[in-house]
Design a protein around this motif. Structure first.
Motif, short mmCIF file in Angstrom:
data_model
loop_
_atom_site.label_atom_id
_atom_site.label_comp_id
_atom_site.label_asym_id
_atom_site.label_seq_id
_atom_site.Cartn_x
_atom_site.Cartn_y
_atom_site.Cartn_z
N ILE A 64 57.26 38.39 -46.23
CA ILE A 64 56.83 37.10 -45.68
C ILE A 64 55.42 37.20 -45.08
CG2 ILE A 64 59.13 36.16 -45.35
CD1 ILE A 64 58.98 36.96 -42.40
N GLY A 65 54.73 38.29 -45.42
CA GLY A 65 53.32 38.41 -45.04
C GLY A 65 53.06 38.91 -43.64
N THR A 66 54.00 39.63 -43.05
CA THR A 66 53.83 40.16 -41.70
C THR A 66 54.02 41.67 -41.74
OG1 THR A 66 54.64 38.10 -40.74
CG2 THR A 66 54.66 40.04 -39.32
N LYS A 67 53.04 42.38 -41.23
CA LYS A 67 53.07 43.84 -41.27
C LYS A 67 53.74 44.40 -40.00
CE LYS A 67 50.21 47.84 -42.00
NZ LYS A 67 49.38 48.39 -43.00
N LEU A 68 54.68 45.30 -40.20
CA LEU A 68 55.34 45.99 -39.10
C LEU A 68 55.18 47.50 -39.28
CD1 LEU A 68 58.82 44.17 -38.84
CD2 LEU A 68 56.80 43.79 -37.44
N PRO A 69 55.14 48.25 -38.18
CA PRO A 69 55.11 49.72 -38.30
C PRO A 69 56.49 50.23 -38.71
CG PRO A 69 55.16 49.08 -36.00
CD PRO A 69 55.05 47.80 -36.79
N HIS A 70 56.53 51.46 -39.20
CA HIS A 70 57.80 52.04 -39.66
C HIS A 70 58.41 52.90 -38.56
CE1 HIS A 70 60.12 54.56 -42.85
NE2 HIS A 70 60.89 53.71 -42.22
#
Length: 163
Positions: A64-70
């Motif tokens: 959905i176009g949102t970057k999250l860290p792993h």
């Protein structure tokens, strides 16, 4: 084939258990999560070949176009804190399953349920009311802006706290 049939059966069960009144039903978020149900748990996994919990949320949000860290602890540092009774589909919910702080994360899907990569069952939908999760619940964060929330859930919100 068996995995696909199991995923289809689980998806139907989820659809009926969530109900049509949920912000999650028939949305982009629903479609993304639906395609992952039944995917195996793989430590460090970030794809439909296998997910760990933060790899799952990272994958869903990337779609959905949102970057999250792993890393669940790093994801917990993002967004705005949300009270449990104000959760909306797309909020991240966090748990302390290790006894050492935030160690598990899932995506709230509505009706007291969240999608997550369980280390024993793979990607499933669970209830926040399950005793295991009640005892380990740490909190929730809202990552999505109001516009993004409306885009991915199909719901129009009047929540002032949705950024």
């Amino acid at each position: 084939m068996k995995k696909q049939l199991t995923a289809a059966a689980v998806s139907l069960a989820i659809l009926f258990s969530i109900g049509t009144g949920s912000a999650f039903a028939d949305s982009k978020l629903d479609g993304i999560i639906d395609k992952t149900i039944g995917t195996s748990y793989v430590s460090g996994g970030t794809s439909t070949s296998g997910f760990d919990c933060s790899g799952f949320t990272m994958y869903v949000f990337s779609k959905i176009g949102t970057k999250l860290p792993h890393q669940s602890g790093s994801q917990y540092k993002m967004g705005t804190a949300v009270a449990k009774d104000e959760l909306v589909a797309g909020d991240l919910v966090f748990f302390n399953t290790s006894g050492k702080g935030v160690s598990h994360v899932g995506v709230y899907v509505g009706d007291d349920k969240f999608a997550h990569a369980s280390s024993s069952k793979g990607v499933i939908i669970s209830s926040l009311s399950e005793k295991y999760y009640v005892k380990r619940y740490v909190g929730a964060k809202r990552i999505l802006s109001t516009d993004k929330f409306e885009d991915v859930t199909g719901e129009i919100t009047d929540h002032d706290d949705v950024e």
